[in-house]
Design a protein around this motif. Sequence first.
Motif, short mmCIF file in Angstrom:
data_model
loop_
_atom_site.label_atom_id
_atom_site.label_comp_id
_atom_site.label_asym_id
_atom_site.label_seq_id
_atom_site.Cartn_x
_atom_site.Cartn_y
_atom_site.Cartn_z
N GLY A 1 0.79 -1.23 0.00
CA GLY A 1 0.00 0.00 0.00
C GLY A 1 0.82 1.28 0.00
O GLY A 1 0.28 2.37 0.11
N LYS A 2 2.15 1.15 -0.12
CA LYS A 2 3.03 2.33 -0.13
C LYS A 2 3.80 2.41 -1.43
O LYS A 2 4.25 1.40 -1.96
CB LYS A 2 4.00 2.28 1.04
N PHE A 3 3.98 3.64 -1.92
CA PHE A 3 4.75 3.85 -3.14
C PHE A 3 6.24 3.76 -2.85
O PHE A 3 6.70 4.14 -1.78
CB PHE A 3 4.42 5.21 -3.76
N PHE A 4 6.98 3.27 -3.83
CA PHE A 4 8.43 3.10 -3.75
C PHE A 4 9.10 4.41 -3.33
O PHE A 4 9.99 4.44 -2.49
CB PHE A 4 8.95 2.61 -5.10
N THR A 5 8.68 5.48 -3.96
CA THR A 5 9.20 6.81 -3.67
C THR A 5 8.15 7.83 -4.09
O THR A 5 7.20 7.50 -4.79
CB THR A 5 10.54 7.06 -4.40
N GLN A 6 8.32 9.07 -3.68
CA GLN A 6 7.31 10.09 -4.02
C GLN A 6 7.30 10.39 -5.51
O GLN A 6 6.24 10.53 -6.11
CB GLN A 6 7.56 11.38 -3.24
N LYS A 7 8.46 10.51 -6.13
CA LYS A 7 8.53 10.82 -7.57
C LYS A 7 9.05 9.60 -8.31
O LYS A 7 10.10 9.07 -7.97
CB LYS A 7 9.43 12.02 -7.82
N MET A 8 8.29 9.20 -9.33
CA MET A 8 8.68 8.03 -10.13
C MET A 8 8.63 8.37 -11.60
O MET A 8 7.78 9.15 -12.04
CB MET A 8 7.77 6.85 -9.81
N PHE A 9 9.54 7.76 -12.35
CA PHE A 9 9.62 7.99 -13.79
C PHE A 9 9.89 6.67 -14.49
O PHE A 9 10.77 5.91 -14.08
CB PHE A 9 10.75 8.98 -14.09
N HIS A 10 9.11 6.39 -15.50
CA HIS A 10 9.31 5.21 -16.34
C HIS A 10 9.31 5.68 -17.79
O HIS A 10 8.43 6.44 -18.19
CB HIS A 10 8.19 4.18 -16.12
N GLN A 11 10.30 5.22 -18.54
CA GLN A 11 10.40 5.60 -19.95
C GLN A 11 10.48 4.35 -20.80
O GLN A 11 11.20 3.41 -20.47
CB GLN A 11 11.63 6.47 -20.18
N VAL A 12 9.70 4.35 -21.88
CA VAL A 12 9.64 3.20 -22.79
C VAL A 12 9.82 3.66 -24.23
O VAL A 12 9.68 4.85 -24.53
CB VAL A 12 8.29 2.45 -22.65
N GLN A 13 10.11 2.69 -25.09
CA GLN A 13 10.28 2.99 -26.51
C GLN A 13 9.48 1.99 -27.32
O GLN A 13 9.48 0.79 -27.03
CB GLN A 13 11.76 2.93 -26.89
N CYS A 14 8.78 2.49 -28.33
CA CYS A 14 7.99 1.64 -29.21
C CYS A 14 8.92 0.75 -30.04
O CYS A 14 9.91 1.22 -30.60
CB CYS A 14 7.14 2.52 -30.14
N THR A 15 8.61 -0.54 -30.09
CA THR A 15 9.44 -1.48 -30.83
C THR A 15 9.20 -1.38 -32.34
O THR A 15 9.99 -1.90 -33.11
CB THR A 15 9.19 -2.93 -30.38
N LYS A 16 8.14 -0.71 -32.74
CA LYS A 16 7.83 -0.60 -34.17
C LYS A 16 8.42 0.66 -34.80
O LYS A 16 9.08 0.59 -35.83
CB LYS A 16 6.31 -0.63 -34.38
N CYS A 17 8.21 1.81 -34.16
CA CYS A 17 8.65 3.07 -34.78
C CYS A 17 9.73 3.80 -33.99
O CYS A 17 10.31 4.77 -34.48
CB CYS A 17 7.46 4.00 -34.99
N GLY A 18 10.00 3.36 -32.75
CA GLY A 18 11.07 3.97 -31.96
C GLY A 18 10.68 5.19 -31.15
O GLY A 18 11.52 5.78 -30.48
N THR A 19 9.40 5.58 -31.17
CA THR A 19 8.97 6.73 -30.39
C THR A 19 9.19 6.45 -28.90
O THR A 19 8.94 5.35 -28.42
CB THR A 19 7.48 7.04 -30.65
#
Length: 105
Positions: A54-72
């Motif tokens: 029930g608790k978040f890992f940290t207050q600020k979180m960031f996840h970044q991903v890339q499309c496998t088809k077009c690279g966006t």
Amino acid sequence: MERCAQCEKISLLDSLPNPASYLMALDSMNSMIEAKELVMTYQTCPIPDVLKGGKFFTQKMFHQVQCTKCGTVYGLLCDTGMGDGQLKINPKVFNPDDYDFSKER
């Protein structure tokens, strides 16, 4: 910017009004990762560790991903303390080495 059919599944969000919205967006992103439509390029914490007991890992979180088809590249940011965040297209994959922390301030 024109997005591919695979990227059209991703809803760009100027605002995430609460942490639950972040969790929903992250779950959708994770489903696309498991389907090999996205690859994780950077994360402040592993997806399974975002919410534990029930608790978040940290207050600020960031996840970044890339499309496998077009690279966006997409970034998902949340500040659980402020109850806000966003999901948007990023110009490039985040690389901590791009920042020089050796200078005195």
